[in-house]
Structure formats: C-alpha cells, structure tokens
Design an enzyme around this catalytic site. Structure first.
Site, PDB file in Angstrom:
ATOM      1  CG  ASP A 131      -0.364   0.109   2.518  1.00 56.23           C
ATOM      2  OD1 ASP A 131       0.828  -0.235   2.663  1.00 56.23           O
ATOM      3  OD2 ASP A 131      -1.048   0.544   3.462  1.00 56.23           O
TER       4      ASP A 131
ATOM      5  CE1 TYR B 133       7.744   3.771   0.966  1.00 57.10           C
ATOM      6  CE2 TYR B 133       7.450   5.026  -1.049  1.00 57.10           C
ATOM      7  CZ  TYR B 133       8.127   4.067  -0.331  1.00 57.10           C
ATOM      8  OH  TYR B 133       9.183   3.408  -0.906  1.00 57.10           O
TER       9      TYR B 133
ATOM     10  CG  PHE C 287       8.878  -0.125  -3.896  1.00 56.45           C
ATOM     11  CD1 PHE C 287       9.229  -0.492  -2.610  1.00 56.45           C
ATOM     12  CD2 PHE C 287       8.259  -1.074  -4.710  1.00 56.45           C
ATOM     13  CE1 PHE C 287       8.978  -1.768  -2.129  1.00 56.45           C
ATOM     14  CE2 PHE C 287       8.005  -2.356  -4.240  1.00 56.45           C
ATOM     15  CZ  PHE C 287       8.363  -2.704  -2.948  1.00 56.45           C
TER      16      PHE C 287
ATOM     17  CG  HIS D 245       9.189  -5.858   1.323  1.00 57.38           C
ATOM     18  ND1 HIS D 245       9.753  -4.674   1.771  1.00 57.38           N
ATOM     19  CD2 HIS D 245       8.073  -5.510   0.640  1.00 57.38           C
ATOM     20  CE1 HIS D 245       9.001  -3.660   1.362  1.00 57.38           C
ATOM     21  NE2 HIS D 245       7.978  -4.133   0.675  1.00 57.38           N
TER      22      HIS D 245
END
Length: 225
Positions: free
Chosen positions: A64, A66, A77, A186
């Site tokens: 989701d 930031y 990202f 991740h």
C-alpha cells in the site's frame, strides 16, 4: 479520483461498474472528506497514467502507499523528489548499485522507470495518514487483481518482480508461460538480508528483455538539485 482514460479502460473498465467498486469509491470518497489520505486523489491512478498497457514490459508489485506526508504519488516504492528516500528504496538502490553499478541518486522519484514500461502497482492504492494498511480489505485488492489478470493475459513477454509475501501471493495468478517471474524477500530493512540482497532482479530483467527483442530498462535515476 482522476479517471483512467488510456488503453487500460479496454481491459479493466468493466471493474468500475461492479458493485464492489461502487462501494470502494464511496468508502474512499468518505475517507478523503474526513481524514488525510495519501496519495493526493488526483495521483491514485498514476501507475496507469504513466504506463499505458501497451507499453508494459515489467510489473513491480508493492503493498500500500507510503503513509507519511508528501511521500506517495501513485507509484509503488516511489516518493516525490523532495522527500527523503524511504528505507526500502534505499535497499533497492543498494541492490541496483551492486547488480548493475548504477549510482545511488539523491532522490526516490521513480517516474523514469514507469515511463519506460514498468507498471509500478501497489495492491492497495490509498492509505490513511500514518496508518499503514488502513485501507486493506476495502476492495482495492479485487481491483488490482483484475489489473494483474489483464496484464498476465497479454500475449507478449513481460517480467513480474515480486518482493515480499503479499506480492509473492500473486504468483498463482501469473499463468502465462511467456512471462518471467522474479521473486525475493521484501527490500525493507526487516527482511532484505534474507535474500533480497544478491537477487539481481535488474540485470535478470534486462537480460530477459534483450533475449526477447525488447529494449532493456535504463534503471539509473538521475540526481535532482
């Protein structure tokens, strides 16, 4: 929300007529009226605005947006140029440097990637300020699953980059044998040392694209001053 107007409408336009999406729209509209929500409403669909379906060569799946001030702008990202680079992106840049020798830039604005055919898709497209995952389970996942299905069904080679468990759970949806699937932990500081570092996703992507007669990605993000 600024509407999607390009070729994505041909494959996901029907989603906007579904009951779940109407409920999602009302939920998001109410959230924006009551709370601080990221990204800005006009940026929610930037991943689709910046990367038309016909141009998609690579898909990076995030979770989701930031949830801190002025970070999110609709690409997973990525953050706006004037914002500090988040820890996960710091690690992405480290791996990019080790993999391809790219210089580590002074910003985290990844529009350049999107403009080259990288669909930078979060599975949830909005979030309440300072509350990670606050818009999970409201309908976004169904919408973005439809997007992933649509891309999977394209009859041309693509690369899917799956970082972390939520992204890797989408692997079962990727059934087209023409596609390359790259999986790794991740890039967050909590998990990056479990196999993200050294996974070389950038060089593997470019090798696959070149082998299939496609232009490799120029991964270098330039400094902003």
């Amino acid at each position: 929300m600024s509407a999607i107007k390009n070729d994505w409408l041909d494959v996901i336009g029907n989603e906007f007529q579904q009951e779940y999406y109407k409920n999602l729209y009302q939920f998001v509209k109410t959230e924006y009226s009551k709370y601080t929500i990221f990204p800005n409403a006009d940026d929610i669909f930037n991943a689709f605005h910046f990367t038309p379906l016909k141009d998609v060569k690579v898909v990076i799946i995030g979770q989701d947006p930031y949830h801190n001030e002025n970070q999110a702008h609709g690409l997973c990202f990525s953050v706006k140029p004037e914002v500090d680079i988040p820890p996960s992106l710091v690690n992405i840049y480290k791996e990019l440097h080790d993999d391809l020798g790219c210089n580590i830039p002074n910003n985290g604005y990844l529009e350049k990637w999107a403009k080259q055919g990288i669909l930078m898709l979060n599975t949830v497209l909005t979030v309440r300020a300072h509350q990670a995952n606050s818009h999970q389970g409201k309908g976004w996942e169904r919408f973005t699953d439809a997007v992933i299905h649509a891309v999977n069904n394209q009859d041309r080679p693509m690369v899917f980059i799956l970082w972390g468990r939520p992204a890797r759970l989408k692997k079962s949806m990727l059934t087209n044998p023409k596609h390359l699937i790259l999986e790794a932990p991740h890039p967050s500081p909590l998990s990056s040392y479990r196999g993200f570092f050294g996974s070389k996703p950038f060089s593997k992507t470019n090798q696959f694209l070149a082998e299939n007669g496609l232009k490799p990605i120029d991964w270098q993000i330039e400094n902003v001053f």
